[in-house]
Structures are given as structure tokens and as C-alpha cells.
Design an enzyme around this catalytic site. Structure first.
Site, mmCIF file in Angstrom:
data_model
loop_
_atom_site.group_PDB
_atom_site.id
_atom_site.type_symbol
_atom_site.label_atom_id
_atom_site.label_comp_id
_atom_site.label_asym_id
_atom_site.label_seq_id
_atom_site.Cartn_x
_atom_site.Cartn_y
_atom_site.Cartn_z
ATOM 1 N N ASN A 87 0.823 -1.204 0.000
ATOM 2 C CA ASN A 87 0.000 0.000 0.000
ATOM 3 C C ASN A 87 0.864 1.265 0.000
ATOM 4 O O ASN A 87 2.095 1.202 -0.023
ATOM 5 C CB ASN A 87 -0.959 -0.028 1.193
ATOM 6 C CG ASN A 87 -2.309 0.573 0.855
ATOM 7 O OD1 ASN A 87 -2.389 1.591 0.168
ATOM 8 N ND2 ASN A 87 -3.366 -0.043 1.349
ATOM 9 N N HIS A 117 23.159 2.013 10.931
ATOM 10 C CA HIS A 117 24.488 2.581 11.128
ATOM 11 C C HIS A 117 25.051 2.183 12.490
ATOM 12 O O HIS A 117 24.306 1.800 13.392
ATOM 13 C CB HIS A 117 24.438 4.113 11.039
ATOM 14 C CG HIS A 117 23.847 4.631 9.772
ATOM 15 N ND1 HIS A 117 24.544 4.672 8.585
ATOM 16 C CD2 HIS A 117 22.613 5.114 9.498
ATOM 17 C CE1 HIS A 117 23.773 5.165 7.642
ATOM 18 N NE2 HIS A 117 22.590 5.440 8.163
ATOM 19 N N ALA A 162 -0.519 -2.753 13.774
ATOM 20 C CA ALA A 162 -0.269 -1.385 13.327
ATOM 21 C C ALA A 162 0.648 -0.660 14.303
ATOM 22 O O ALA A 162 0.486 -0.753 15.520
ATOM 23 C CB ALA A 162 -1.589 -0.629 13.192
ATOM 24 N N ARG A 185 -0.343 -13.976 20.426
ATOM 25 C CA ARG A 185 -1.199 -15.150 20.273
ATOM 26 C C ARG A 185 -1.057 -15.697 18.864
ATOM 27 O O ARG A 185 -0.388 -15.104 18.026
ATOM 28 C CB ARG A 185 -2.661 -14.776 20.521
ATOM 29 C CG ARG A 185 -3.221 -13.728 19.544
ATOM 30 C CD ARG A 185 -4.691 -13.485 19.805
ATOM 31 N NE ARG A 185 -5.247 -12.439 18.957
ATOM 32 C CZ ARG A 185 -5.728 -12.632 17.729
ATOM 33 N NH1 ARG A 185 -5.705 -13.855 17.198
ATOM 34 N NH2 ARG A 185 -6.225 -11.634 17.015
#
Length: 203
Positions: A87, A117, A162, A185
């Protein structure tokens, strides 16, 4: 035959060694890539975008879609399988293999970060980076705004919540959320589900 400086640095990267990214030889490569990404991100026609993305990434499978805007650091190290959706606002730092499998869903604003880095300022300020490959296995779902850090493997059918920051491998068929992401879970399973029978609980 002796290696070029770019080939030597890429060999170091592939071996997990620190490598230098401030090479004059890379400037032209970066310009060409930036031009391609500009064309991709500003092309309205879906079919034309699909052709452009094939010139950016190493390979992209059948029925896979990358939505603009999209950014990457090299492109030619990225492999995308079949039936995968990436997306908007996906950012990939490659320069090391980034392997995205079949039937993967990558939500908006996801960062897949194969490079990082040193915390040592002397090493860092010299213009160096080290890279670790990232693999996202078949059927995985990466939630909106998640960040996948170097060296991580996201297992088959795994779900990353998210906003999560993934610093370690996620096993197959598990849901992981948080910063750093932790396994919570197993994924839900509805073995009797069909496209005709959709009366199952949402989670």
C-alpha cells in the site's frame, strides 16, 4: 579480474560487514533510480505504473501491486512474490536482499529497513552502513505504520500490528504487536469459512 569499489562494498554488505555508502560511483545509480521512482509515483495509468515498477525492483510476481508513493534506496535487491499488495507510502532500505513472499499484505506507511548505522560516531560519520536481509514469508500481513528492522524474518501467515516496531523474528502463524513487537497469540483460524459463508467473528 579485480572488483570495482562498488562490487567490493556490496560484497562486504553481503557478508554482514560494515560498508561505505558515500561512493562517487553510486551517484549516477541513485539519479537513475530517483528518476524511475518519480515516474512511478506520478504516473496515473495503472498499467504503465506496473511496467515502471518492474524496472525498479529485482522482480515482482503475477497479480502483485505496489501503490504510489513508493520509495526505496536501491530497488534491485527487492523481490516481491505473487498476489501481494504493498500500500501507499512504503519505504524500503535495501542494498541487501529484501524478500517479500506470495499473498503478503503490506499496509500504508510501512518501513522495511534493511540498513542501519553504527552507534560509534567515528565509524558512522565516515559514511558507513551495515545491512541485514529481511524476509516476509507467504501470507503475512504487516499493519499500518509498522517498522521492520534489519535482519528480521516475518513468518508465514504472521500478523504484525499497526505501529509495531519489529526487532526480532516473528514465528509462523503468530500475531505480534508493540514496540518492540512481542508475540501475543496465534492467528485466528476459521476452517469452515467460505466466500459464501462469511458469518465469522471479526478480530
Amino acid at each position: 579480474m579485480s572488483m570495482s569499489r562498488v562490487e567490493f562494498e556490496e560484497k562486504c554488505s553481503a557478508e554482514g560487514k560494515i560498508c561505505c555508502f558515500k561512493l562517487p560511483e553510486l551517484a549516477e545509480e541513485a539519479k537513475i533510480l530517483n528518476d524511475k521512482m518519480f515516474d512511478f509515483n506520478n504516473e496515473r495509468d495503472f498499467t504503465k505504473r506496473q511496467e515502471i515498477i518492474k524496472t525498479i525492483v529485482k522482480s515482482i510476481g503475477e497479480n502483485s501491486v505496489v501503490f504510489p508513493p513508493f520509495r526505496c534506496s536501491k530497488g534491485r535487491f527487492i523481490t516481491i512474490g505473487n498476489n501481494t499488495v504493498i500500500n501507499i507510502n512504503c519505504y524500503i532500505i535495501d542494498g541487501i536482499p529484501i524478500t517479500i513472499g506470495n499473498n503478503v499484505m503490506i499496509a500504508a506507511n510501512v518501513s522495511i529497513l534493511g540498513g542501519t548505522h553504527s552507534t560509534d560516531p567515528v565509524i558512522r560519520n565516515y559514511g558507513t552502513v551495515y545491512r541485514r536481509p529481511i524476509t516476509i514469508e507467504d501470507g503475512a500481513w504487516i499493519g499500518c505504520g509498522a517498522k521492520i528492522l534489519p535482519g528480521v524474518r516475518i513468518g508465514k501467515n504472521a500478523v504484525v500490528g499497526a505501529g509495531s516496531v519489529v526487532t526480532h523474528d516473528i514465528p509462523d502463524n503468530m500475531v505480534a504487536v508493540g514496540n518492540p513487537a512481542r508475540v501475543k497469540r496465534r492467528v485466528s483460524e476459521h476452517p469452515g469459512w467460505t466466500i459464501e459463508n462469511r458469518d465469522v467473528p471479526l478480530d
